[in-house]
Design an enzyme around this catalytic site. Structure first.
Site, mmCIF file in Angstrom:
data_model
loop_
_atom_site.group_PDB
_atom_site.id
_atom_site.type_symbol
_atom_site.label_atom_id
_atom_site.label_comp_id
_atom_site.label_asym_id
_atom_site.label_seq_id
_atom_site.Cartn_x
_atom_site.Cartn_y
_atom_site.Cartn_z
ATOM 1 N N ASN A 1 0.875 -1.182 0.000
ATOM 2 C CA ASN A 1 0.000 0.000 0.000
ATOM 3 C C ASN A 1 0.903 1.220 0.000
ATOM 4 O O ASN A 1 1.504 1.546 1.024
ATOM 5 C CB ASN A 1 -0.899 -0.040 1.245
ATOM 6 C CG ASN A 1 -1.738 1.220 1.400
ATOM 7 O OD1 ASN A 1 -1.774 2.075 0.509
ATOM 8 N ND2 ASN A 1 -2.418 1.336 2.547
ATOM 9 N N LYS B 1 0.054 4.197 -0.181
ATOM 10 C CA LYS B 1 -0.598 5.378 0.435
ATOM 11 C C LYS B 1 -0.384 6.599 -0.475
ATOM 12 O O LYS B 1 -0.350 6.444 -1.692
ATOM 13 C CB LYS B 1 -0.102 5.576 1.864
ATOM 14 C CG LYS B 1 -0.247 4.272 2.683
ATOM 15 C CD LYS B 1 -0.033 4.430 4.149
ATOM 16 C CE LYS B 1 -0.206 3.065 4.844
ATOM 17 N NZ LYS B 1 -0.101 3.126 6.292
ATOM 18 N N HIS C 1 -9.551 1.020 5.165
ATOM 19 C CA HIS C 1 -8.267 1.195 5.860
ATOM 20 C C HIS C 1 -8.481 2.109 7.065
ATOM 21 O O HIS C 1 -9.281 3.042 7.002
ATOM 22 C CB HIS C 1 -7.231 1.798 4.902
ATOM 23 C CG HIS C 1 -5.845 1.748 5.447
ATOM 24 N ND1 HIS C 1 -5.402 2.638 6.397
ATOM 25 C CD2 HIS C 1 -4.816 0.905 5.201
ATOM 26 C CE1 HIS C 1 -4.140 2.330 6.707
ATOM 27 N NE2 HIS C 1 -3.770 1.288 5.996
ATOM 28 N N GLU D 1 -6.825 4.458 8.166
ATOM 29 C CA GLU D 1 -6.585 5.877 7.882
ATOM 30 C C GLU D 1 -7.815 6.528 7.257
ATOM 31 O O GLU D 1 -7.982 7.748 7.343
ATOM 32 C CB GLU D 1 -5.340 6.027 6.988
ATOM 33 C CG GLU D 1 -4.073 5.790 7.787
ATOM 34 C CD GLU D 1 -2.884 5.288 6.985
ATOM 35 O OE1 GLU D 1 -2.892 5.407 5.747
ATOM 36 O OE2 GLU D 1 -1.951 4.751 7.610
ATOM 37 N N GLY E 1 2.780 2.026 10.900
ATOM 38 C CA GLY E 1 3.749 3.112 10.800
ATOM 39 C C GLY E 1 4.464 3.430 12.102
ATOM 40 O O GLY E 1 5.114 4.473 12.209
ATOM 41 N N GLY F 1 2.892 -1.218 4.222
ATOM 42 C CA GLY F 1 2.900 0.207 3.914
ATOM 43 C C GLY F 1 4.300 0.677 3.558
ATOM 44 O O GLY F 1 4.791 0.463 2.444
ATOM 45 N N GLY F 2 4.971 1.302 4.512
ATOM 46 C CA GLY F 2 6.268 1.942 4.267
ATOM 47 C C GLY F 2 7.272 1.056 3.548
ATOM 48 O O GLY F 2 7.958 1.505 2.614
#
Ligand code: 13P
Length: 254
Positions: A9, A11, A93, A95, A169, A230-231
């Protein structure tokens, strides 16, 4: 047999130049045993699908509107994502649940739209730190699952991602026992609602601070069929390390 899924992802990160990372990833991993997916910013999906269309990687969006078209300035519909070359879309998600007040009913409507457009809905669930400390985790997951997952879910059109909010995160991850508890619970609930056939075929991803150094132990946990990253999905070397750990992990998550 559930095929493992390494999903990234991105983002709100990445411009056209960053698709070179995808090239590097595919050069380093030309023939992965696991399915590979990157959920990109919507602006990159068409270019990525054109450039890597015949390679072993799929692309997805990160959200969609529940309606197919209309006066919804700034929004993107599921048929539009499919038209751009997406095969998947992340929905619910945390977020978006927290930042945009997306509730289960809305996530379910979006998932229905995604499935109708032929997309795989990757529905995210997960507890806050307060919920975990109050020992509400399993009840919360149960509510998110029954509220967000449409009745038409199958192993082909649904992937379920467990993403504890406090692990996203932050570099924090749950213990392997905590991941196992939630994933076993999700599997059991899917089987109870949809029957053993469908319930056993839906892939369950873990997400939240997955990196090459912790991937192998996470993928050893039963009922973990892959990760939503993610990251660490932004860099080919990191995502490739996670993919390699997934490829080497036991069948059906241990
Ligand atoms: P991180 O891997 O950066 O913790 O993000 C997880 C996530 O939110 C994936 O959807």
């Amino acid at each position: 047999m559930r095929q493992k899924l390494a999903a990234g992802n991105w983002k709100m990160n990445g411009t056209l130049a960053d698709l070179d990372e995808v090239e590097t990833l595919l050069t380093d991993h030309p023939d992965p045993a696991s399915e590979m997916l990157l959920c990109l910013p919507a602006t990159l999906i068409h270019s990525a699908a054109q450039r890597f269309g015949n390679r072993p990687i799929a692309f997805g969006g990160q959200d969609c509107r529940a309606e197919d078209s209309g006066a919804f300035t700034g929004d993107i519909s599921a048929p539009m994502l499919a038209d751009a070359g997406a095969s998947h879309v992340i929905l619910g998600h945390s977020e978006r649940r927290t930042g945009y007040d997306e509730h289960n009913t809305l996530v379910r409507a979006k998932a229905r739209a995604a499935m109708n457009a032929g997309l795989v809905a990757i529905i995210c669930v997960g507890e806050s730190l307060e919920d975990r400390e109050a020992e509400n985790t399993l009840d919360l997951i149960a509510g998110q699952m029954s509220g967000s997952i449409p009745d038409t879910a199958t192993g082909e059109n649904l992937v379920l991602a467990y993403e504890p909010i406090w692990a996203i995160g932050t570099g924090l991850t749950p213990t392997m026992d905590q991941i196992a508890e939630v994933h076993d619970y999700m599997r059991e609930r899917l089987e109870r609602r949809f029957g053993a056939g469908v319930g056993r075929s839906v892939r369950l991803l873990y997400g939240g601070s997955v990196k090459p150094s912790n991937a192998a132990e996470i993928f050893d946990v039963p009922n973990v069929d892959g990760a939503l990253v993610g990251g660490a999905s932004l860099k080919a070397a990191d995502f490739g390390g996670i993919l390699a750990a997934l490829d080497a992990s036991p069948a059906e998550g241990g």
